[in-house]
Structures are given as C-alpha cells and as structure tokens.
Design a protein around this motif. Structure first.
Motif, PDB file in Angstrom:
ATOM      1  N   UNK A  90       2.130  -1.370  10.554  1.00  0.00           N
ATOM      2  CA  UNK A  90       2.447  -0.167  10.663  1.00  0.00           C
ATOM      3  C   UNK A  90       1.851   1.149  10.018  1.00  0.00           C
ATOM      4  N   UNK A  91       1.415   0.637   8.865  1.00  0.00           N
ATOM      5  CA  UNK A  91       0.598   1.866   7.987  1.00  0.00           C
ATOM      6  C   UNK A  91      -0.980   1.414   8.801  1.00  0.00           C
ATOM      7  N   UNK A  92      -1.503   1.032  10.148  1.00  0.00           N
ATOM      8  CA  UNK A  92      -2.690   1.430  10.432  1.00  0.00           C
ATOM      9  C   UNK A  92      -1.962   2.051  11.678  1.00  0.00           C
ATOM     10  N   UNK A 116      14.134  -8.587  15.644  1.00  0.00           N
ATOM     11  CA  UNK A 116      14.752  -7.299  16.397  1.00  0.00           C
ATOM     12  C   UNK A 116      15.568  -6.239  15.759  1.00  0.00           C
ATOM     13  N   UNK A 117      16.065  -7.649  14.495  1.00  0.00           N
ATOM     14  CA  UNK A 117      17.294  -6.281  14.019  1.00  0.00           C
ATOM     15  C   UNK A 117      16.695  -5.650  12.693  1.00  0.00           C
ATOM     16  N   UNK A 118      15.514  -6.332  12.250  1.00  0.00           N
ATOM     17  CA  UNK A 118      15.839  -5.515  11.465  1.00  0.00           C
ATOM     18  C   UNK A 118      14.112  -3.996  11.365  1.00  0.00           C
ATOM     19  N   UNK A 119      13.202  -4.202  11.778  1.00  0.00           N
ATOM     20  CA  UNK A 119      12.057  -2.885  12.163  1.00  0.00           C
ATOM     21  C   UNK A 119      12.287  -2.537  12.722  1.00  0.00           C
ATOM     22  N   UNK A 120      13.869  -2.245  13.291  1.00  0.00           N
ATOM     23  CA  UNK A 120      13.771  -0.763  13.746  1.00  0.00           C
ATOM     24  C   UNK A 120      13.887  -0.080  12.752  1.00  0.00           C
ATOM     25  N   UNK A 121      14.642  -0.608  12.310  1.00  0.00           N
ATOM     26  CA  UNK A 121      14.746   0.323  10.766  1.00  0.00           C
ATOM     27  C   UNK A 121      14.434   0.704   9.669  1.00  0.00           C
ATOM     28  N   UNK A 122      13.126  -0.070   9.490  1.00  0.00           N
ATOM     29  CA  UNK A 122      12.070  -0.232   9.016  1.00  0.00           C
ATOM     30  C   UNK A 122      11.127   0.449   8.195  1.00  0.00           C
ATOM     31  N   UNK A 123      10.926   1.322   9.808  1.00  0.00           N
ATOM     32  CA  UNK A 123       9.736   2.233  10.126  1.00  0.00           C
ATOM     33  C   UNK A 123       9.886   3.194  10.820  1.00  0.00           C
ATOM     34  N   UNK A 153       0.718  -1.299   0.045  1.00  0.00           N
ATOM     35  CA  UNK A 153       0.400   0.244  -0.066  1.00  0.00           C
ATOM     36  C   UNK A 153       1.233   0.979   0.409  1.00  0.00           C
ATOM     37  N   UNK A 154       2.029   1.111  -0.404  1.00  0.00           N
ATOM     38  CA  UNK A 154       2.816   2.572  -0.622  1.00  0.00           C
ATOM     39  C   UNK A 154       2.886   2.956   1.005  1.00  0.00           C
ATOM     40  N   UNK A 155       3.772   2.372   1.323  1.00  0.00           N
ATOM     41  CA  UNK A 155       3.640   2.032   3.085  1.00  0.00           C
ATOM     42  C   UNK A 155       4.830   3.782   2.852  1.00  0.00           C
ATOM     43  N   UNK A 156       4.168   5.226   3.542  1.00  0.00           N
ATOM     44  CA  UNK A 156       5.362   6.019   3.892  1.00  0.00           C
ATOM     45  C   UNK A 156       6.002   5.935   4.603  1.00  0.00           C
ATOM     46  N   UNK A 157       7.123   6.045   3.667  1.00  0.00           N
ATOM     47  CA  UNK A 157       8.776   6.180   5.066  1.00  0.00           C
ATOM     48  C   UNK A 157       9.721   4.197   5.415  1.00  0.00           C
ATOM     49  N   UNK A 202       8.568   4.820  12.760  1.00  0.00           N
ATOM     50  CA  UNK A 202       7.464   4.452  14.011  1.00  0.00           C
ATOM     51  C   UNK A 202       8.684   3.412  15.066  1.00  0.00           C
ATOM     52  N   UNK A 203       8.819   2.569  14.448  1.00  0.00           N
ATOM     53  CA  UNK A 203       9.735   1.769  15.632  1.00  0.00           C
ATOM     54  C   UNK A 203      10.790   1.764  15.774  1.00  0.00           C
ATOM     55  N   UNK A 204      11.570   3.160  15.488  1.00  0.00           N
ATOM     56  CA  UNK A 204      12.902   3.473  15.634  1.00  0.00           C
ATOM     57  C   UNK A 204      13.073   3.059  17.086  1.00  0.00           C
ATOM     58  N   UNK A 205      12.529   3.414  18.149  1.00  0.00           N
ATOM     59  CA  UNK A 205      12.222   3.747  19.304  1.00  0.00           C
ATOM     60  C   UNK A 205      12.154   2.553  20.422  1.00  0.00           C
ATOM     61  N   UNK A 206      11.499   1.881  19.784  1.00  0.00           N
ATOM     62  CA  UNK A 206      10.454   0.980  20.100  1.00  0.00           C
ATOM     63  C   UNK A 206      11.083  -0.161  21.023  1.00  0.00           C
ATOM     64  N   UNK A 207      10.618  -0.983  21.909  1.00  0.00           N
ATOM     65  CA  UNK A 207      11.194  -1.400  22.594  1.00  0.00           C
ATOM     66  C   UNK A 207      11.211  -3.386  21.929  1.00  0.00           C
ATOM     67  N   UNK A 208      12.562  -3.617  22.580  1.00  0.00           N
ATOM     68  CA  UNK A 208      12.498  -4.557  21.953  1.00  0.00           C
ATOM     69  C   UNK A 208      11.563  -5.546  22.078  1.00  0.00           C
ATOM     70  N   UNK A 209      10.868  -5.897  23.540  1.00  0.00           N
ATOM     71  CA  UNK A 209       9.818  -6.491  24.283  1.00  0.00           C
ATOM     72  C   UNK A 209       8.854  -6.359  23.102  1.00  0.00           C
ATOM     73  N   UNK A 210       8.401  -4.889  22.941  1.00  0.00           N
ATOM     74  CA  UNK A 210       7.033  -4.708  22.043  1.00  0.00           C
ATOM     75  C   UNK A 210       6.829  -5.133  20.447  1.00  0.00           C
ATOM     76  N   UNK A 211       8.148  -5.030  19.733  1.00  0.00           N
ATOM     77  CA  UNK A 211       8.591  -5.689  18.926  1.00  0.00           C
ATOM     78  C   UNK A 211       8.470  -6.808  18.873  1.00  0.00           C
TER      79      UNK A 211
END
Length: 268
Positions: free
Chosen positions: A231-233, A194-201, A22-26, A203-212
């Motif tokens: 992420x889009x939602x 855990x390695x990929x998602x913080x850099x994916x968008x 869906x063309x996810x921004x960022x 929103x996840x950059x500062x998320x706690x690993x447990x939350x991811x």
C-alpha cells in the motif's frame, strides 16, 4: 482538606500512529478476529493476574493487536519491555527498574535490586508486556517466571513473540506450566482479506475483489506488514503520478519493487 489529584502516569505504549508499518498514511485499525481473541486473553490475564502468550509468524499484527488492547484497558499501568536479542541479566533488570520509575540507579547487588522490583510490582497494579520473547535466553525467561511469583502473583504478564517463541517457553517447563492461555496468530484467510483490505486504506476502497485476491496471492499472503508495504508503494506511485489508476499492471509494477524478478509493465 481534599488531597491533590495524582497526575496520571504517562503511557509507555507508543502512539497508534506508530503501529502501522513505516507509519502508513491513512491506515485504519481493523477489528479482526485476531484482535478480539487477543483482547480475550489479555482481559483474562488482568482479571486473574496471570501469564498469557501471544505468538505467531512476523508481520501478522501481534504487537499491533496487543498495543490496541492495552490502550483500551491498561494505558497507564502497562510496563512495556522489549530487549535486544540475547540481553544479559543486568540489561534485563536495568530496563525493568527504569520502566518501573524506581529512583536512582538500580543496586549492583542482585538481591536488593530484585526486592525493590518485587515491592514496586506489589505496591500498585501493573501489567508487564514483554515483546520479542524469542530473543530472551533461558535465565531471562526464568527470571520473569520468578518475578511473577506464585503466591504473590505480582503482575499479569503478556508474553509476545515470533519464530521459536512458543518452543522456547515449552523448553522451560516451570514457565510453560504457569501460562494460563495462548493465542497463535495466523495469516488472514482470503475471505478475511476481502472483508478487511477495502477498509484498511482508501486506495483499496473501490478495488475489485479479484484484484485484491490477486495482490494477496502474489505478495500479501494474509500479512498486514506485507499489505502495508504494498500500500505504501502504491500510495507513493499514485501521489507522484496522478494519471495512474489502480490496475493489475500497477500492482505488478509495485510487486517488482518487492521482488525484482516479477515481470511488469514500466510505469510512467
């Protein structure tokens, strides 16, 4: 007198902005192990004029990886083919004719049509990318085998598919015996998530690993398409209400949009 330079052929590959769900921004292109393994197979196909197959369940990033690699190595020579489920042979030949930029309509007679297609593939380097191969019938798969040839090896062929794609090829021994290499996509492991998602968008950059990990366990399941949808939602919720913060409650609310049976705290 110097001959005029030939204008580069427009790429048939879609722009990178269309790769993300869906063309996810960022959304950022992630250098995963799967992308590296896909690149290895495609480079082998190009080097040896061979056939390779990239397969696996839906939503794991197969098409994204293949497009990314082909943009690097064959942006102007890739012939991108994607057929509707159960496409007949006339549709197969017609789309291939047009993608090869052959003049006029394809001949109605099969022999002359195929000969001109063969000639075009032998005249200059091309890479045939055939996506959604699970929807092709036996005749279509056999056609691409003969199109590749044996002595001629007219073009490297990249077969991409989900579902029963591998089984369909296994059921065609002549085609299966000519596949040089395979790569099967798998869901991201928890460590990869855990390695990929913080850099994916962002929103996840500062998320706690447990939350991811919680999000992955509940709905991500190591699938980029699932993560893009989540992420889009989230992006829309935070954009509509800047007072919200990323939390388990907000994640559960997002998950309730995907699965209405999820218990959650209403977001205001």
């Amino acid at each position: 007198m110097t001959a005029p330079a030939t204008a580069p052929r427009p790429s048939q590959l879609p722009p990178p902005s269309q790769d993300h769900y869906l063309g996810l921004t960022g959304a950022n292109a992630m250098a995963t192990k799967a992308v590296a393994e896909t690149e290895t197979r495609i480079l082998k196909a190009i080097k040896h004029n061979a056939m390779v197959c990239i397969h696996g369940h839906v939503g794991l990033g197969k098409t994204f990886a293949v497009h990314t690699v082909l943009r690097r190595h064959a942006p102007e020579t890739t012939v991108r083919l994607r057929y509707n489920n159960g496409a007949n042979m006339n549709e197969i030949r017609t789309q291939l004719w047009r993608r090869l930029d052959l003049p006029g309509p394809p001949p109605q007679s099969v022999g002359p049509c195929d000969q001109q297609i063969h000639d075009a593939l032998e005249a200059e380097p091309r890479v045939l990318l055939i996506d959604e191969v699970q929807g092709l019938g036996t005749k279509a798969l056999e056609y691409f085998r003969t199109l590749w040839g044996d002595d001629a090896r007219r073009a490297p062929i990249i077969l991409v598919g989900s579902g029963n794609a591998r089984q369909k090829i296994l059921n065609n021994p002549a085609l299966h015996s000519r596949i040089l290499d395979w790569y099967q996509f798998s869901p991201l492991t928890p460590t990869e998530v855990q390695a990929v998602i913080p850099a994916y968008q962002r929103i996840w950059a500062d998320a706690q690993p447990e939350l991811i990990l919680y999000t992955d366990d509940m709905a991500g399941h190591g699938s980029f398409r699932n993560w893009a949808r989540i992420t889009l939602l989230l992006h829309d919720a935070l954009e509509d209400n800047p007072g919200l913060t990323l939390s388990k409650d907000l994640i559960r609310w997002v998950l309730s949009r995907i699965d209405p049976t999820t218990r959650h705290t209403p977001q205001r």
